[in-house]
Structure formats: C-alpha cells, structure tokens
Motif scaffolding. Structure first.
Motif, PDB file in Angstrom:
ATOM      1  N   THR A 158       0.845  -1.195   0.000  1.00  0.00           N
ATOM      2  CA  THR A 158       0.000   0.000   0.000  1.00  0.00           C
ATOM      3  C   THR A 158       0.883   1.248   0.000  1.00  0.00           C
ATOM      4  O   THR A 158       2.059   1.202   0.364  1.00  0.00           O
ATOM      5  CB  THR A 158      -0.904   0.040   1.237  1.00  0.00           C
ATOM      6  OG1 THR A 158      -0.090   0.068   2.411  1.00  0.00           O
ATOM      7  CG2 THR A 158      -1.819  -1.177   1.286  1.00  0.00           C
ATOM      8  N   TRP A 161      -1.965   5.995   2.999  1.00  0.00           N
ATOM      9  CA  TRP A 161      -3.364   6.356   2.804  1.00  0.00           C
ATOM     10  C   TRP A 161      -3.725   7.724   3.355  1.00  0.00           C
ATOM     11  O   TRP A 161      -4.750   8.289   2.979  1.00  0.00           O
ATOM     12  CB  TRP A 161      -4.270   5.290   3.438  1.00  0.00           C
ATOM     13  CG  TRP A 161      -4.275   3.998   2.688  1.00  0.00           C
ATOM     14  CD1 TRP A 161      -3.748   3.752   1.445  1.00  0.00           C
ATOM     15  CD2 TRP A 161      -4.858   2.766   3.128  1.00  0.00           C
ATOM     16  NE1 TRP A 161      -3.964   2.446   1.088  1.00  0.00           N
ATOM     17  CE2 TRP A 161      -4.642   1.819   2.098  1.00  0.00           C
ATOM     18  CE3 TRP A 161      -5.523   2.379   4.275  1.00  0.00           C
ATOM     19  CZ2 TRP A 161      -5.078   0.500   2.198  1.00  0.00           C
ATOM     20  CZ3 TRP A 161      -5.967   1.068   4.384  1.00  0.00           C
ATOM     21  CH2 TRP A 161      -5.748   0.133   3.354  1.00  0.00           C
ATOM     22  N   ILE A 164      -4.832  10.387   0.902  1.00  0.00           N
ATOM     23  CA  ILE A 164      -6.049  10.222   0.090  1.00  0.00           C
ATOM     24  C   ILE A 164      -6.982  11.431   0.163  1.00  0.00           C
ATOM     25  O   ILE A 164      -7.493  11.889  -0.864  1.00  0.00           O
ATOM     26  CB  ILE A 164      -6.776   8.920   0.474  1.00  0.00           C
ATOM     27  CG1 ILE A 164      -5.956   7.711   0.017  1.00  0.00           C
ATOM     28  CG2 ILE A 164      -8.173   8.872  -0.134  1.00  0.00           C
ATOM     29  CD1 ILE A 164      -6.523   6.362   0.437  1.00  0.00           C
ATOM     30  N   LEU A 192      -9.788   0.807   4.675  1.00  0.00           N
ATOM     31  CA  LEU A 192      -9.780   1.827   3.629  1.00  0.00           C
ATOM     32  C   LEU A 192     -11.184   2.363   3.373  1.00  0.00           C
ATOM     33  O   LEU A 192     -11.395   3.581   3.312  1.00  0.00           O
ATOM     34  CB  LEU A 192      -9.209   1.238   2.330  1.00  0.00           C
ATOM     35  CG  LEU A 192      -9.269   2.146   1.100  1.00  0.00           C
ATOM     36  CD1 LEU A 192      -8.288   3.296   1.241  1.00  0.00           C
ATOM     37  CD2 LEU A 192      -9.006   1.363  -0.176  1.00  0.00           C
TER      38      LEU A 192
END
Length: 228
Positions: A158, A161, A164, A192
């Motif tokens: 990944t 995050w 994002i 997520l």
C-alpha cells in the motif's frame, strides 16, 4: 447471498485470465474487470480477452448487467490501441505509463471509450500532498477517473493512505472520480472503505493464491467492500 450496494465503493478485479475466475464471480456486485495488455505475467492477447469478454456476458451478476471491461496499457501508441480495440470491445482504456493529458484526450475522442489514468504515489509527493495533487489538475477533461497506485505497480504494498483526502479534494475540484489501488486485500480493504470511502477500489494480486485468482478471496474482498 445478497448485497446492499447503494452508496458502496465500486470494485474492479484486475488481471483476469481464465474462465474459472469469471464463473466464480457469478452473482457478485463487481462493476469492472481488467484485462492486462501491457507486458506482465497476466498479459493477454486481444483475441483471448475477447473470448473472456464473451464468457462474462453470459454470467449473472448482482446488478443484472455484466461488469464493464477495462484494458490496461503502458505507453501504447494510438495504432496499438486501434488494433486492440478492433478485436475486443473495451469500455475503458486505463493508462499506466507516461501518457500526457493530451494523449489521454486523443484516446477518448478517437475511440469513444472512457479513459482512466493511473498515477503512482511517489515518496516525495506523499510528503508534499499539495504537490502531488497538482497532477490531477492537468487531467481535468482529459480522463474520467484517476487511479492512485503504489509507485512501481504490482508490488503488493500500500501507499500512505493519509494522502487520500487531499487527492479526493483535488478529484472533486476537477470533476474526476478517484479509485484506490496498491496492496489491497480482503484483510485491509475494510479499513480503507470505512476511513476514506473511495469511489472505487482496484485489486489484482490481493485476491490471488500462488499467482492464480482465488474465488474465495474475491468473494471475501467484495463482502468487505460492499458491507462496510
């Protein structure tokens, strides 16, 4: 099994290679399937992709409609795209190389397909999200969707995050949809979805066992996305 899909993130299962994978997706709310035309262990010929597309159209899906077909390319020429699209009817062309906004615009206008652009999250842009999100401004009107992926692609890892939300704001500002890829699997996708609520998620190796698509993992992934 029934699914409540209203307001859920869309799902793309990428790297489809065989009939059995498609048969195993029967009844699942999967919106997109991806065929790999770039050099990869999952690379297909246009002829094989056309055969698989004929199969998927016969499989009952949760929505009542077959998933849309996405072709993944890296730095193709317009001629290469024309040759592929003359054999297999793709709904989406997804570009993963160094394609410019102008090239993306040409693809959409010439072939009348939806165009997606994959952008890697590089470490320097992860540390400076405003700098990274500026890349989306250039693709306004050139593509419909930006797919954020881990740099290098296909790493099974990944990206950070926490960047994002900045990309989501930039996507909304530019009228783009935002999909998340990179290292997703049935074990982490719930986090997520519940934290960031992306428009869509894209997965390939995360639903494989020993390099082969695993119907049980695909079902588990779909459950985590659609029930979150």
């Amino acid at each position: 099994m029934t699914f409540s899909v209203s307001g859920s993130s869309k799902i793309k299962i990428c790297g489809i290679m065989d009939d059995a994978t498609l048969q195993g997706m029967s009844g699942l709310p999967v919106e997109y399937i991806g065929f790999m035309f770039a050099k990869s262990r999952r690379q297909l010929t246009p002829e094989r992709a056309a055969e698989l597309l004929a199969v998927v159209k016969q499989i009952p899906m949760a929505s009542g409609n077959p998933p849309l077909a996405v072709g993944i390319f890296v730095n193709p020429t317009l001629e290469q795209l024309a040759e592929t699209l003359s054999v297999v009817s793709l709904d989406v062309v997804q570009l993963h190389g160094d394609e410019t906004p102008e090239f993306c615009r040409q693809v959409g206008e010439r072939f009348k397909v939806d165009v997606w652009r994959a952008l890697p999250i590089l470490e320097d842009t992860a540390n400076q999200p405003d700098r990274g999100t500026q890349r989306l401004d250039a693709y306004k009107g050139a593509v419909s969707t930006i797919l954020l992926d881990t740099a290098g692609g296909g790493t099974g890892k990944t990206f950070r995050w926490d960047v994002i939300p900045s990309y989501q704001e930039a996507a909304i500002r530019n009228g783009l949809e935002l999909f998340i890829a990179g290292g997703l699997n049935p074990g982490n996708v719930n986090e997520l979805i519940t934290t960031y609520h992306p428009v869509g998620v894209d997965i390939s190796s995360g639903v494989e066992t020993d390099g082969v698509k695993d119907s049980h993992k695909i079902t588990a992934f779909v459950e985590r996305v659609k029930y979150s």
